[in-house]
Design an enzyme around this catalytic site. Structure first.
Site, mmCIF file in Angstrom:
data_model
loop_
_atom_site.group_PDB
_atom_site.id
_atom_site.type_symbol
_atom_site.label_atom_id
_atom_site.label_comp_id
_atom_site.label_asym_id
_atom_site.label_seq_id
_atom_site.Cartn_x
_atom_site.Cartn_y
_atom_site.Cartn_z
ATOM 1 N N LYS A 1 13.705 69.045 68.636
ATOM 2 C CA LYS A 1 12.689 68.017 68.879
ATOM 3 C C LYS A 1 13.299 66.890 69.673
ATOM 4 C CE LYS A 1 12.652 64.688 66.453
ATOM 5 N NZ LYS A 1 13.320 63.335 66.619
ATOM 6 N N ASP B 1 8.428 64.120 59.870
ATOM 7 C CA ASP B 1 8.179 64.859 61.108
ATOM 8 C C ASP B 1 8.189 66.377 60.928
ATOM 9 O OD1 ASP B 1 10.872 65.034 60.659
ATOM 10 O OD2 ASP B 1 11.503 64.357 62.634
#
Length: 270
Positions: free
Chosen positions: A10, A130
């Site tokens: 990410k 997340d």
């Protein structure tokens, strides 16, 4: 049954921190993007859950059986166990969502094998803010503490990416704690490329204060004439984007020759 799933790295193409909440979390506006490379998880049916960790950064996981992969396995109902081998290619505490990406990969493995319960987003969010974004692993805007999503026009898919880390771990909590608390404004409107070009990472000053080598990494990436470069998340990993793979590969070679001790990973935006 044998499944292999990549835990996509990410990166935050933009990260605006709006305020610190009373519970210690922070209200964010971020543009999540994912690279088509990362850790690799291989899963097989087993009588009970089992986790084996291999790869360059396997030894940095002090308790692999208590880590987020094991917690992700426990978070979802299913009739059988899974034996998972985690090839840990991403550095830990690096701003790449490595643990969350690993958990996201577990969710996808279970989704493809057994299906997911309707409340999977809530289960994922309990593992980390997340983790839901990492289950999706697609470009979108993250809101709230990062667990809410808003769609964005992805006009950056396929762009070449170079990730560079000075091999200095950096605690996310420490960086957020060092944030100066100033709200510098919301994300701009527009497509992903427009947002990326006109945004910032509000955590960079705090991260640099705690980890000065970040400055040298960014300077090296800027010298490669990239489309853009920035620190990802809470650092210390930085990324550079290029419009073609050949340009990225030349940049990677130059940096590897000048700073052979730095960690690198190459890929493309999903």
């Amino acid at each position: 049954m044998r499944l292999t799933e990549t835990a996509y790295a990410k990166i935050n193409l933009a990260l605006h921190v709006r305020k610190r909440r009373e519970d210690g979390y922070h209200v964010l506006e971020t543009l999540f993007a994912f690279v088509d490379a990362g850790d690799v998880l291989t899963a097989q049916s087993a009588e009970q859950d089992r986790l084996t960790t291999v790869g360059e950064f396997a030894t940095t996981l002090s308790d692999p059986f208590g880590n987020i992969v094991a917690k992700a396995l426990s978070a979802l109902p299913r009739p059988d166990g899974l034996a998972i081998t985690l090839e840990k290619n991403l550095p830990v505490a690096a701003g790449l969502g490595g643990g969350s990406a690993d958990a996201g990969a577990v969710f996808r493995i279970i989704r493809d094998t057994y299906g997911l319960p309707e409340d999977w987003r809530e289960r994922a969010a309990r593992l980390g803010a997340d983790v839901p974004a990492c289950v999706d692993s697609d470009m979108h805007i993250g809101l709230g503490v990062g667990d809410e999503r808003r769609e964005v026009v992805n006009d950056m898919a396929g762009m070449a990416v170079l990730l560079v880390n000075p091999r200095v771990p950096l605690s996310t909590g420490a960086v957020f704690k060092a944030w100066n608390g100033k709200d510098l404004g919301p994300l701009p409107m527009g497509s992903a490329s427009e947002i990326s070009r006109n945004s910032r990472n509000d955590l960079r000053p705090a991260a640099v204060e705690l980890c000065p080598p970040i400055v040298h990494v960014l300077e090296a990436l800027k010298d490669t004439d990239s489309w853009m470069c920035e620190m990802s998340g809470s650092g210390a990993t930085c990324f550079a984007l290029y419009e073609d793979v050949a340009h990225r590969d030349r940049a990677a070679q130059v940096i590897a020759e000048s700073e052979p001790q730095w960690w690198q990973m190459k890929g493309q935006l999903r």
